[in-house]
Design an enzyme around this catalytic site. Structure first.
Site, PDB file in Angstrom:
ATOM      1  N   LYS A 160       0.854  -1.194   0.000  1.00 39.53           N
ATOM      2  CA  LYS A 160       0.000   0.000   0.000  1.00 39.53           C
ATOM      3  C   LYS A 160       0.890   1.245   0.000  1.00 39.53           C
ATOM      4  O   LYS A 160       1.629   1.482   0.947  1.00 39.53           O
ATOM      5  CB  LYS A 160      -0.897  -0.035   1.253  1.00 39.53           C
ATOM      6  CG  LYS A 160      -1.724   1.221   1.437  1.00 39.53           C
ATOM      7  CD  LYS A 160      -2.573   1.174   2.694  1.00 39.53           C
ATOM      8  CE  LYS A 160      -3.253   2.506   2.945  1.00 39.53           C
ATOM      9  NZ  LYS A 160      -3.962   2.569   4.233  1.00 39.53           N
TER      10      LYS A 160
ATOM     11  N   VAL B 188     -14.534 -14.799  29.718  1.00 42.00           N
ATOM     12  CA  VAL B 188     -14.496 -14.135  31.025  1.00 42.00           C
ATOM     13  C   VAL B 188     -15.950 -13.867  31.419  1.00 42.00           C
ATOM     14  O   VAL B 188     -16.685 -13.194  30.675  1.00 42.00           O
ATOM     15  CB  VAL B 188     -13.720 -12.800  30.953  1.00 42.00           C
ATOM     16  CG1 VAL B 188     -13.777 -12.066  32.292  1.00 42.00           C
ATOM     17  CG2 VAL B 188     -12.285 -13.044  30.521  1.00 42.00           C
TER      18      VAL B 188
HETATM   19  C1  LIG Z   1     -15.675  -1.305   9.856  1.00 42.86           C
HETATM   20  C2  LIG Z   1     -14.295  -1.268  10.396  1.00 42.86           C
HETATM   21  C3  LIG Z   1     -13.210  -1.200   9.531  1.00 42.86           C
HETATM   22  C4  LIG Z   1     -11.905  -1.111  10.035  1.00 42.86           C
HETATM   23  N1  LIG Z   1     -10.852  -0.974   9.171  1.00 42.86           N
HETATM   24  C5  LIG Z   1      -9.616  -0.756   9.679  1.00 42.86           C
HETATM   25  C6  LIG Z   1      -8.501  -0.568   8.825  1.00 42.86           C
HETATM   26  O1  LIG Z   1      -8.607  -0.642   7.598  1.00 42.86           O
HETATM   27  N2  LIG Z   1      -7.308  -0.327   9.393  1.00 42.86           N
HETATM   28  C7  LIG Z   1      -7.128  -0.267  10.748  1.00 42.86           C
HETATM   29  O2  LIG Z   1      -6.031   0.030  11.213  1.00 42.86           O
HETATM   30  N3  LIG Z   1      -8.167  -0.527  11.565  1.00 42.86           N
HETATM   31  C8  LIG Z   1      -9.378  -0.754  11.072  1.00 42.86           C
HETATM   32  N4  LIG Z   1     -10.420  -1.003  11.922  1.00 42.86           N
HETATM   33  C9  LIG Z   1     -10.145  -1.195  13.346  1.00 42.86           C
HETATM   34  C10 LIG Z   1      -9.582  -2.601  13.559  1.00 42.86           C
HETATM   35  O3  LIG Z   1     -10.503  -3.563  13.097  1.00 42.86           O
HETATM   36  C11 LIG Z   1      -9.322  -2.826  15.041  1.00 42.86           C
HETATM   37  O4  LIG Z   1      -8.533  -1.800  15.553  1.00 42.86           O
HETATM   38  C12 LIG Z   1      -8.554  -4.089  15.255  1.00 42.86           C
HETATM   39  O5  LIG Z   1      -9.142  -5.147  14.603  1.00 42.86           O
HETATM   40  C13 LIG Z   1      -8.437  -4.386  16.711  1.00 42.86           C
HETATM   41  O6  LIG Z   1      -9.608  -4.961  17.233  1.00 42.86           O
HETATM   42  P1  LIG Z   1      -9.558  -5.464  18.713  1.00 42.86           P
HETATM   43  O7  LIG Z   1      -8.479  -6.488  18.825  1.00 42.86           O
HETATM   44  O8  LIG Z   1      -9.483  -4.291  19.596  1.00 42.86           O
HETATM   45  O9  LIG Z   1     -10.985  -6.102  18.938  1.00 42.86           O
HETATM   46  P2  LIG Z   1     -11.665  -7.470  18.394  1.00 42.86           P
HETATM   47  O10 LIG Z   1     -11.124  -7.910  17.088  1.00 42.86           O
HETATM   48  O11 LIG Z   1     -13.132  -7.223  18.488  1.00 42.86           O
HETATM   49  O12 LIG Z   1     -11.247  -8.570  19.458  1.00 42.86           O
HETATM   50  C14 LIG Z   1     -11.878  -8.666  20.704  1.00 42.86           C
HETATM   51  C15 LIG Z   1     -11.373  -9.896  21.407  1.00 42.86           C
HETATM   52  O13 LIG Z   1     -11.920  -9.915  22.713  1.00 42.86           O
HETATM   53  C16 LIG Z   1     -12.385 -11.214  23.004  1.00 42.86           C
HETATM   54  N5  LIG Z   1     -13.435 -11.141  24.017  1.00 42.86           N
HETATM   55  C17 LIG Z   1     -14.492 -10.300  24.081  1.00 42.86           C
HETATM   56  N6  LIG Z   1     -15.255 -10.580  25.173  1.00 42.86           N
HETATM   57  C18 LIG Z   1     -14.638 -11.597  25.812  1.00 42.86           C
HETATM   58  C19 LIG Z   1     -14.918 -12.344  26.984  1.00 42.86           C
HETATM   59  N7  LIG Z   1     -16.002 -12.118  27.726  1.00 42.86           N
HETATM   60  N8  LIG Z   1     -14.077 -13.330  27.330  1.00 42.86           N
HETATM   61  C20 LIG Z   1     -12.969 -13.615  26.604  1.00 42.86           C
HETATM   62  N9  LIG Z   1     -12.650 -12.938  25.479  1.00 42.86           N
HETATM   63  C21 LIG Z   1     -13.479 -11.956  25.085  1.00 42.86           C
HETATM   64  C22 LIG Z   1     -12.875 -11.764  21.679  1.00 42.86           C
HETATM   65  O14 LIG Z   1     -12.911 -13.166  21.694  1.00 42.86           O
HETATM   66  C23 LIG Z   1     -11.779 -11.211  20.756  1.00 42.86           C
HETATM   67  O15 LIG Z   1     -10.681 -12.110  20.758  1.00 42.86           O
HETATM   68  C24 LIG Z   1     -11.709  -1.122  11.429  1.00 42.86           C
HETATM   69  C25 LIG Z   1     -12.793  -1.241  12.290  1.00 42.86           C
HETATM   70  C26 LIG Z   1     -14.081  -1.306  11.802  1.00 42.86           C
HETATM   71  C27 LIG Z   1     -15.223  -1.404  12.749  1.00 42.86           C
END
Ligand SMILES: Cc1cc2nc3c(=O)[nH]c(=O)nc-3n(C[C@H](O)[C@H](O)[C@H](O)COP(=O)(O)OP(=O)(O)OC[C@H]3O[C@@H](n4cnc5c(N)ncnc54)[C@H](O)[C@@H]3O)c2cc1C
Length: 512
Positions: free
Chosen positions: A84, A191
């Site tokens: 990219k 959790v």
């Molecule tokens: C529409 C969209 C497009 C995006 N595009 C981009 C992009 O192009 N570039 C970019 O940099 N970012 C982008 N993002 C942001 C990016 O997707 C996130 O920053 C990144 O995926 C990190 O997600 P996360 O790990 O915080 O959460 P998640 O991927 O939601 O992971 C959450 C984790 O928590 C766990 N969990 C939740 N509750 C519990 C529980 N009770 N017990 C045990 N485990 C639990 C789940 O199992 C999972 O493993 C985008 C976001 C969205 C919404």
């Protein structure tokens, strides 16, 4: 080291969540602490799953994985990734308009005067082309070409950087392999309860659905939007920024493009009636999504618009994701640090979320606490995070404000809405003096601001007075030589598809 210091050390870190944020944090912190006696445990629930989007990055991701001992080709191969060089904005000013925001410098600054002033003066007397023609990154991207930057660029005209598009699930798996190989313990469980210490409200332990209980000194909340620890347990509060950022939903769908054409070396973002659509090329498929304002279009109409716009065969039904643009009031509260979506989310434009995970991890390393959780350390982390997120917010808001479509209620709303005062000042400074204010904790550097200003036709009325004595025609001639030099470098580069076939080793999926 005194006994007190030794006794105060953090001995165990518990990360909740195994998405991009959780596994990036686990891999990076384990590597950082090496053989230091700190246990790192990650709890994730395969039943709950991850968000499954987040496929476009900015160049800092490469420093991040390089610091884990991974190289570019290894990561491209492991994640079905593509290269990219920037983002192409299509139809944002008016249907048919397009420009590229590259990860690249523009032209050459001279005698302390930024390039844009020379360009402004030259174009007042002669045809000198678009600003993007003075950026090697933008010009390569526009031509569908890719090459890695020279190790020792001969001039600033050759300076550019690049990032990756990758499959988010494969990237998290790669981070997991690195983390587990270095000793991170993984528990697949839900959790079900967060236990707080009665005396100070700090998190003491987590109860899992298996009946097990996990204790820790420091907890990192990577549980996604819900913020299981930072919000549901600690009730930290959320700052809602939807008066500035109107998009609050996305429909995401993967597609299989037809055989034949080449994948572009950029993320495509196309304006739509109530938001914009991303298109991200990977080797094995494309990612697509419509990011829109539920105040201006309903989900059914948005889905119909998305499906009609994606030129490929869809691999599944579009998936709806709701979000509230904004940030957690404190991303570090008591003994919980939030990273990723648990810490806040603006929207996907400019691919900032994964980059904010990286800087969150770096901040945590720099300000790593002991078990006293000194408020000065926590406050510094929160202050730094707030400023950084506000600057990113301003950059994203600028796109909507500057787009001059005004042809639908959504685009009229974004055009006419107030912007944060910090952004208004920055725009005014550029309009009146051609100067790009640079603040501490800013993710986007002046060339990125210049790309968006120039791309959206926000230009100063004049140039730096130091150039008044320079002959305009001679200046225009030297600028034209400069852009001819960029065009020659582009002509010599291979196509992005050839680069992937040659170095990454798999035939890329075709583009529209
Ligand atoms: C529409 C969209 C497009 C995006 N595009 C981009 C992009 O192009 N570039 C970019 O940099 N970012 C982008 N993002 C942001 C990016 O997707 C996130 O920053 C990144 O995926 C990190 O997600 P996360 O790990 O915080 O959460 P998640 O991927 O939601 O992971 C959450 C984790 O928590 C766990 N969990 C939740 N509750 C519990 C529980 N009770 N017990 C045990 N485990 C639990 C789940 O199992 C999972 O493993 C985008 C976001 C969205 C919404």
């Amino acid at each position: 080291m005194s006994e007190d210091v030794r006794n105060g050390r953090i001995r165990s870190i518990v990360i909740v969540g195994g998405g991009t944020a959780g596994w990036m944090a686990a891999a990076s912190l384990r590597r950082h602490f090496g053989k230091a006696p700190i246990d790192i445990t990650l709890v994730e629930s395969s039943e709950i799953g991850t968000i499954g989007v987040g496929e476009a990055t900015i160049p800092t991701i490469r420093n991040f994985y390089q610091s884990l001992g991974l190289d570019d080709l290894e990561v491209l191969r492991a994640t079905q990734g593509t290269c990219k060089l920037g983002i192409r904005f299509k139809d944002w000013m008016a249907p048919g308009s397009a420009f590229i925001h590259p990860f690249s410098l523009y032209g050459q600054d001279l005698n302390g005067v930024p390039f844009q002033h020379y360009w402004l003066k030259a174009r007042s007397v002669a045809e000198v082309g678009e600003m993007g023609e003075y950026s090697l990154g933008a010009s390569l991207a526009a031509a569908g070409k890719f090459t890695v930057p020279a190790a020792n660029p001969p001039s600033s005209l050759s300076v550019f950087d690049w990032a990756l598009h990758f499959d988010a699930a494969l990237f998290a798996q790669l981070m997991r392999r690195v983390a587990e190989a270095n000793g991170v313990r993984r528990i697949d469980a839900k959790v079900v309860k967060v236990n707080l210490r009665p005396e100070d409200g700090f998190v003491a332990s987590l109860d899992l659905h298996t009946g097990q209980s996990i204790e820790g000194d420091l907890f990192i909340d990577c549980s996604g939007f819900r913020g299981l620890l930072i919000e549901e347990a600690l009730q930290t509060g959320y700052e809602d920024w939807s008066q500035w950022l109107f998009c609050d939903r996305a429909l995401a769908v993967q597609s299989q493009p037809p055989e034949g054409a080449e994948p572009p070396p950029y993320t495509d973002v196309t304006a739509h009636s109530a938001g914009w659509r991303w298109r991200i090329p990977l080797q094995h498929r494309y990612g697509n999504g419509y990011v829109y304002s539920s105040r201006h279009i309903d989900d059914q109409a948005a889905e119909a618009e998305l499906v009609a716009a994606v030129p490929d065969r869809l691999l599944h039904e579009p998936r709806l994701i709701r979000f509230t643009p904004g940030r957690r009031k404190k991303v570090w509260n008591r003994n919980v640090v939030a990273l990723g979506l648990a810490s806040g989310f603006l929207e996907p434009l400019e691919s900032t979320s994964i980059a904010l995970i990286e800087t969150g991890i770096e901040k945590l390393k720099a300000l790593f606490p002991d078990r006293s959780f000194d408020p000065a350390v926590v406050d510094e982390f929160n202050d730094w995070s707030r400023r950084e997120m506000e600057r990113v917010r301003d950059f994203v808001v600028l796109h909507y404000k500057a787009a001059q479509r005004g042809d639908t209620p959504f685009w009229r709303t974004t055009r006419d809405a107030d912007v944060p005062e910090t952004l208004a000042r920055k725009v005014e400074l550029f309009r009146s003096r051609g100067h790009i204010a640079r603040y501490r904790w800013e993710m986007f550097q002046p060339p990125s601001w210049l790309a968006i200003f120039a791309g959206f036709d926000i230009l100063p009325g004049g140039w730096d007075p130091a150039l008044d004595g320079i002959d305009g025609a001679a200046l225009a001639a030297s600028l034209n030589q400069m852009r001819a030099g960029v065009a020659r470098a582009v002509a010599q580069a291979s196509t992005h598809g050839d680069f992937l076939r040659r170095y990454v080793g798999q035939a890329p999926a075709a583009a529209e």
